[in-house]
Design an enzyme around this catalytic site. Structure first.
Site, PDB file in Angstrom:
ATOM      1  N   ASP A  40     -10.219  -3.080   0.137  1.00 33.29           N
ATOM      2  CA  ASP A  40      -9.837  -3.272   1.656  1.00 33.29           C
ATOM      3  C   ASP A  40      -9.455  -1.824   2.025  1.00 33.29           C
ATOM      4  OD1 ASP A  40      -7.399  -4.346  -0.384  1.00 33.29           O
ATOM      5  OD2 ASP A  40      -6.841  -2.595   0.761  1.00 33.29           O
TER       6      ASP A  40
ATOM      7  N   HIS B  39       0.760  -1.209   0.017  1.00 32.06           N
ATOM      8  CA  HIS B  39      -0.047  -0.163   0.062  1.00 32.06           C
ATOM      9  C   HIS B  39       0.615   1.186   0.003  1.00 32.06           C
ATOM     10  CE1 HIS B  39      -3.482  -2.757   1.672  1.00 32.06           C
ATOM     11  NE2 HIS B  39      -3.638  -2.489   0.407  1.00 32.06           N
TER      12      HIS B  39
ATOM     13  N   ASP C 235      -5.549  -0.968  -8.079  1.00 39.48           N
ATOM     14  CA  ASP C 235      -5.115  -2.023  -7.169  1.00 39.48           C
ATOM     15  C   ASP C 235      -6.102  -2.911  -7.379  1.00 39.48           C
ATOM     16  OD1 ASP C 235      -5.801  -2.310  -3.585  1.00 39.48           O
ATOM     17  OD2 ASP C 235      -4.679  -3.411  -4.816  1.00 39.48           O
TER      18      ASP C 235
ATOM     19  N   ASP D  23      -5.752 -10.424  -9.019  1.00 35.92           N
ATOM     20  CA  ASP D  23      -5.180 -11.267 -10.535  1.00 35.92           C
ATOM     21  C   ASP D  23      -6.358 -11.107 -11.497  1.00 35.92           C
ATOM     22  OD1 ASP D  23      -3.953 -13.053  -7.874  1.00 35.92           O
ATOM     23  OD2 ASP D  23      -2.499 -12.279  -9.372  1.00 35.92           O
TER      24      ASP D  23
END
Ligand code: SAM
Length: 310
Positions: A86, A62, A156, A159
């Site tokens: 998140d 992050h 962000d 996959d």
């Protein structure tokens, strides 16, 4: 009896975490969402059986996907986050007091609610910050439609599976370019080169078609197993060619609360690539020699003049 969470991302290889306590488990419209207390990394968020972030090492990823592009840019006012459910990226971006507006477009509202409830150490109060513009929706659709423009775009993404597949497409990158201000910088999560090399090659190949400059920088995130994590970047300026004194000065001026990974030294160190990673990158685009550019311009002007005479 000990219960183990076995990540099922790679063929022939897996990581396992001891499950101390399951905090949340459920199926959203898009994916299986799970949060558990682990043996060594605190709380872990997993989507479709793949670790997304842990309290124990989220700071690496992050901090490097936020502070590096923001301090390389030097005058960021607006940031767009695609994915990031998140809230860890959002929380880091909001540490920059000079940033006025942060839009986050996350497709799965359940991930955000789970993060607010079970991952406060990762998202803090970021979702309720007055600079946060939170949109639950498809990031690819957003960049295709929005009229807003951004200094930094942070992808962000998980996959390239399920709803995230489109976030690796040329069409998505084209629209990311569309919503970037001049000299804007795009950065993206791009997997672990040791295991996901072709993803890195493919992304930079597509970036080279759309931007003058692109490449990757690296960091080691313990639970993104198998070595370095690659973070790719794209811009019309070379972000590796920023005067280090400027980055040090910007870092001091930003007065960021204590960070656990990022500092101006690691900022520049992260661009040093081991050979096996450098070999994964397509040959840099040959800059168009000035003369060729000039001749082309001259030709065009001559043609215009000729037409005007007729
Ligand atoms: N750092 C993590 C990693 O490297 O794997 C990714 C973290 S974050 C949880 C990824 C988020 O992207 C997820 O919450 C997922 O729901 C979201 N996502 C997937 N596809 C999306 C899309 N098309 N538009 C917006 N968000 C998307």
């Amino acid at each position: 009896m000990t219960t183990w969470f076995n990540e099922t991302l790679y063929k022939g290889f897996r990581q396992s975490h001891e499950v101390k306590k399951v905090l949340f488990e459920g199926k959203s419209k898009y994916q299986q969402v799970g949060v558990f207390e682990s043996g060594r990394f605190g709380r872990v968020l997993a989507l479709d059986g793949v670790v997304q972030c842990t309290e124990g090492d989220e700071f690496v990823y992050h901090e490097m996907l936020t502070h590096l592009p923001i301090l390389a840019h030097g005058a960021v006012q607006s940031v767009l986050i695609i994915g990031g459910g998140d809230g860890g990226i959002l929380e880091e971006v909001l540490k920059h007091k000079a940033i006025k507006r942060v839009t986050m477009v996350e497709i799965d509202g359940d991930v955000i609610e789970v993060a607010k409830k079970y991952l406060p150490k990762i998202c803090g109060k970021a979702f309720s910050d007055k600079r946060t513009n939170l949109i639950v929706g498809d990031g690819a659709a957003y960049v295709a439609e929005t009229k807003d423009r951004y200094d930094i775009v942070i992808v962000d993404r998980p996959d390239p599976v399920g709803p995230a597949t489109v976030l690796f497409s040329e069409g998505f990158y084209k629209n990311c370019r569309r919503v970037m201000k001049p000299n804007g910088i795009l950065v993206a999560q791009n997997g672990v080169p040791h295991m996901q090399g072709p993803e890195l090659t493919e992304a930079v190949k597509l970036f080279q078609k759309l931007w003058a400059q692109s490449g990757t920088y690296l960091a080691v995130v313990p639970t993104y197993v198998c070595g370095f994590m690659s973070m790719t970047w794209a811009s019309d300026r070379d972000i590796t060619d920023v005067d280090p004194r400027k980055v040090f000065a910007r870092f001091d001026k930003a007065r960021l609360p204590a960070l656990n990974y990022y500092n101006p030294e690691i900022h520049f160190g992260a661009f040093a690539l081991p050979n096996f990673v450098a070999r994964l990158l397509p040959a840099p685009k040959k800059p168009v020699p000035k003369k060729v550019v000039k001749t082309a311009a001259k030709k065009k002007a001559a043609l215009k003049k000729k037409k005007a005479k007729r």
